[in-house]
Design a protein around this motif. Structure first.
Motif, PDB file in Angstrom:
ATOM      1  N   GLY A  45      -0.304  62.473  49.892  1.00  0.00           N
ATOM      2  CA  GLY A  45      -0.378  63.886  50.325  1.00  0.00           C
ATOM      3  C   GLY A  45      -0.921  63.294  52.360  1.00  0.00           C
ATOM      4  N   LYS A  46      -1.415  65.029  52.941  1.00  0.00           N
ATOM      5  CA  LYS A  46      -2.472  64.474  53.924  1.00  0.00           C
ATOM      6  C   LYS A  46      -3.388  64.102  54.354  1.00  0.00           C
ATOM      7  CE  LYS A  46       1.012  67.803  56.649  1.00  0.00           C
ATOM      8  NZ  LYS A  46       2.032  67.271  56.518  1.00  0.00           N
ATOM      9  N   LEU A  47      -3.740  63.396  54.435  1.00  0.00           N
ATOM     10  CA  LEU A  47      -5.211  63.244  54.669  1.00  0.00           C
ATOM     11  C   LEU A  47      -5.999  63.676  56.666  1.00  0.00           C
ATOM     12  CD1 LEU A  47      -5.492  58.885  53.535  1.00  0.00           C
ATOM     13  CD2 LEU A  47      -6.361  61.049  52.582  1.00  0.00           C
ATOM     14  N   ASP A  48      -7.353  64.203  55.937  1.00  0.00           N
ATOM     15  CA  ASP A  48      -7.716  63.828  57.008  1.00  0.00           C
ATOM     16  C   ASP A  48      -8.809  63.653  57.485  1.00  0.00           C
ATOM     17  OD1 ASP A  48      -6.135  66.682  58.558  1.00  0.00           O
ATOM     18  OD2 ASP A  48      -7.168  67.891  57.237  1.00  0.00           O
ATOM     19  N   ILE A  49      -8.744  63.279  58.688  1.00  0.00           N
ATOM     20  CA  ILE A  49      -9.743  61.433  58.988  1.00  0.00           C
ATOM     21  C   ILE A  49     -10.823  62.205  60.332  1.00  0.00           C
ATOM     22  CG2 ILE A  49     -10.553  58.939  59.576  1.00  0.00           C
ATOM     23  CD1 ILE A  49      -7.613  57.992  57.949  1.00  0.00           C
ATOM     24  N   ALA A  50     -11.655  62.571  60.220  1.00  0.00           N
ATOM     25  CA  ALA A  50     -13.143  62.453  61.269  1.00  0.00           C
ATOM     26  C   ALA A  50     -14.148  61.572  61.614  1.00  0.00           C
ATOM     27  CB  ALA A  50     -12.825  64.766  61.533  1.00  0.00           C
ATOM     28  N   ILE A  51     -14.308  61.499  62.874  1.00  0.00           N
ATOM     29  CA  ILE A  51     -15.804  61.461  63.537  1.00  0.00           C
ATOM     30  C   ILE A  51     -16.278  61.839  63.743  1.00  0.00           C
ATOM     31  CG2 ILE A  51     -17.112  59.294  64.246  1.00  0.00           C
ATOM     32  CD1 ILE A  51     -15.056  57.433  64.193  1.00  0.00           C
ATOM     33  N   ILE A  52     -17.836  62.433  63.386  1.00  0.00           N
ATOM     34  CA  ILE A  52     -18.664  63.414  63.136  1.00  0.00           C
ATOM     35  C   ILE A  52     -20.671  62.707  63.824  1.00  0.00           C
ATOM     36  CG2 ILE A  52     -19.843  65.456  62.665  1.00  0.00           C
ATOM     37  CD1 ILE A  52     -17.205  65.670  60.518  1.00  0.00           C
ATOM     38  N   ASN A  53     -20.606  63.172  64.784  1.00  0.00           N
ATOM     39  CA  ASN A  53     -22.263  62.452  64.581  1.00  0.00           C
ATOM     40  C   ASN A  53     -23.373  63.051  64.102  1.00  0.00           C
ATOM     41  OD1 ASN A  53     -22.694  65.277  67.071  1.00  0.00           O
ATOM     42  ND2 ASN A  53     -22.657  63.341  68.629  1.00  0.00           N
ATOM     43  N   GLU A  54     -24.837  62.500  64.458  1.00  0.00           N
ATOM     44  CA  GLU A  54     -25.612  64.073  63.944  1.00  0.00           C
ATOM     45  C   GLU A  54     -25.663  65.145  63.883  1.00  0.00           C
ATOM     46  OE1 GLU A  54     -28.938  60.283  62.192  1.00  0.00           O
ATOM     47  OE2 GLU A  54     -28.620  60.433  64.538  1.00  0.00           O
ATOM     48  N   ALA A  55     -25.044  65.193  65.394  1.00  0.00           N
ATOM     49  CA  ALA A  55     -25.142  66.596  66.113  1.00  0.00           C
ATOM     50  C   ALA A  55     -24.190  67.693  65.633  1.00  0.00           C
ATOM     51  CB  ALA A  55     -25.355  66.816  67.432  1.00  0.00           C
ATOM     52  N   GLY A  56     -23.306  67.280  65.041  1.00  0.00           N
ATOM     53  CA  GLY A  56     -22.221  67.920  64.453  1.00  0.00           C
ATOM     54  C   GLY A  56     -20.811  67.616  65.494  1.00  0.00           C
ATOM     55  N   SER A  57     -21.090  66.718  66.391  1.00  0.00           N
ATOM     56  CA  SER A  57     -20.267  66.985  67.305  1.00  0.00           C
ATOM     57  C   SER A  57     -18.837  65.980  66.624  1.00  0.00           C
ATOM     58  CB  SER A  57     -20.081  66.063  69.108  1.00  0.00           C
ATOM     59  OG  SER A  57     -20.847  67.218  69.372  1.00  0.00           O
ATOM     60  N   VAL A  58     -17.240  66.482  66.858  1.00  0.00           N
ATOM     61  CA  VAL A  58     -16.438  66.053  65.938  1.00  0.00           C
ATOM     62  C   VAL A  58     -15.415  64.656  67.726  1.00  0.00           C
ATOM     63  CG1 VAL A  58     -13.493  65.544  65.426  1.00  0.00           C
ATOM     64  CG2 VAL A  58     -16.393  67.261  64.800  1.00  0.00           C
ATOM     65  N   PHE A  59     -15.859  63.437  67.403  1.00  0.00           N
ATOM     66  CA  PHE A  59     -15.529  63.004  68.079  1.00  0.00           C
ATOM     67  C   PHE A  59     -13.984  61.911  67.938  1.00  0.00           C
ATOM     68  CE2 PHE A  59     -20.038  62.640  68.381  1.00  0.00           C
ATOM     69  CZ  PHE A  59     -19.626  62.633  70.230  1.00  0.00           C
ATOM     70  N   TYR A  60     -13.320  62.052  66.417  1.00  0.00           N
ATOM     71  CA  TYR A  60     -11.680  61.796  66.091  1.00  0.00           C
ATOM     72  C   TYR A  60     -11.538  62.141  65.052  1.00  0.00           C
ATOM     73  CZ  TYR A  60      -8.933  58.099  64.314  1.00  0.00           C
ATOM     74  OH  TYR A  60      -7.632  57.564  63.764  1.00  0.00           O
ATOM     75  N   LYS A  61     -10.434  63.111  65.890  1.00  0.00           N
ATOM     76  CA  LYS A  61      -9.900  63.672  64.814  1.00  0.00           C
ATOM     77  C   LYS A  61      -8.262  63.272  64.247  1.00  0.00           C
ATOM     78  CE  LYS A  61      -9.382  68.011  61.963  1.00  0.00           C
ATOM     79  NZ  LYS A  61     -10.470  69.394  62.136  1.00  0.00           N
ATOM     80  N   ARG A  62      -7.972  62.979  62.935  1.00  0.00           N
ATOM     81  CA  ARG A  62      -6.328  62.376  62.745  1.00  0.00           C
ATOM     82  C   ARG A  62      -5.882  62.645  61.457  1.00  0.00           C
ATOM     83  NH1 ARG A  62      -8.223  61.110  67.358  1.00  0.00           N
ATOM     84  NH2 ARG A  62      -6.514  59.345  68.828  1.00  0.00           N
ATOM     85  N   GLN A  63      -4.625  62.706  61.808  1.00  0.00           N
ATOM     86  CA  GLN A  63      -3.873  63.629  59.909  1.00  0.00           C
ATOM     87  C   GLN A  63      -3.369  62.080  59.850  1.00  0.00           C
ATOM     88  OE1 GLN A  63      -1.636  66.522  58.957  1.00  0.00           O
ATOM     89  NE2 GLN A  63      -3.529  67.653  58.179  1.00  0.00           N
ATOM     90  N   PHE A  64      -3.113  61.976  59.064  1.00  0.00           N
ATOM     91  CA  PHE A  64      -2.341  60.545  58.495  1.00  0.00           C
ATOM     92  C   PHE A  64      -1.701  60.944  57.042  1.00  0.00           C
ATOM     93  CE2 PHE A  64      -5.401  58.480  60.846  1.00  0.00           C
ATOM     94  CZ  PHE A  64      -4.856  57.855  61.800  1.00  0.00           C
ATOM     95  N   GLU A  65      -0.645  60.116  56.729  1.00  0.00           N
ATOM     96  CA  GLU A  65       0.078  60.649  55.244  1.00  0.00           C
ATOM     97  C   GLU A  65      -0.378  59.516  54.519  1.00  0.00           C
ATOM     98  OE1 GLU A  65       2.308  63.209  52.555  1.00  0.00           O
ATOM     99  OE2 GLU A  65       2.092  63.537  55.315  1.00  0.00           O
ATOM    100  N   LYS A  66      -0.625  60.307  53.374  1.00  0.00           N
ATOM    101  CA  LYS A  66      -0.886  58.352  52.416  1.00  0.00           C
ATOM    102  C   LYS A  66      -0.148  59.540  51.197  1.00  0.00           C
ATOM    103  CE  LYS A  66      -4.215  57.178  49.680  1.00  0.00           C
ATOM    104  NZ  LYS A  66      -3.623  56.774  47.778  1.00  0.00           N
TER     105      LYS A  66
END
Length: 103
Positions: A45-66
């Motif tokens: 199904g759908k995968l949500d992938i995010a990169i988050i720094n120590e302060a909680g800011s999101v720098f990368y957010k993508r959705q893929f199909e697995k």
């Protein structure tokens, strides 16, 4: 020398008590320009992938199909400052947080 972060989850699922193995691997760690994510599990199904720094800011957010047992994705880290980050991976029935370092 590079290390991989490996997270194993063992869950007993259903009345038949079958053991299910979920494996999440990211490498290299520490990373410079690219991070590789490998997922080995029965989820489809759908995968949500995010990169988050120590302060909680999101720098990368993508959705893929697995749609297979094995999933691999290379993630570009260009533009990320050196520091500690978390790669969050979630699907409809799981959420994993995988720490990594950018040099």
């Amino acid at each position: 020398y590079e290390e991989a972060f490996v997270l194993y989850n063992y869950d007993v699922s259903g009345d038949d008590e079958l053991m299910r193995n979920n494996e999440f691997v990211i490498y290299p760690n520490p990373a410079r320009t690219q991070l590789v994510l490998k997922i080995t599990n029965d989820y489809s199904g759908k995968l949500d992938i995010a990169i988050i720094n120590e302060a909680g800011s999101v720098f990368y957010k993508r959705q893929f199909e697995k749609n297979a047992y094995y999933f691999k994705r290379e993630i570009d880290l260009e533009g990320l400052a050196a520091g500690n980050y978390t790669l969050e991976v979630s699907g409809s029935d799981f959420r994993e947080s995988l720490p990594f370092i950018v040099e």
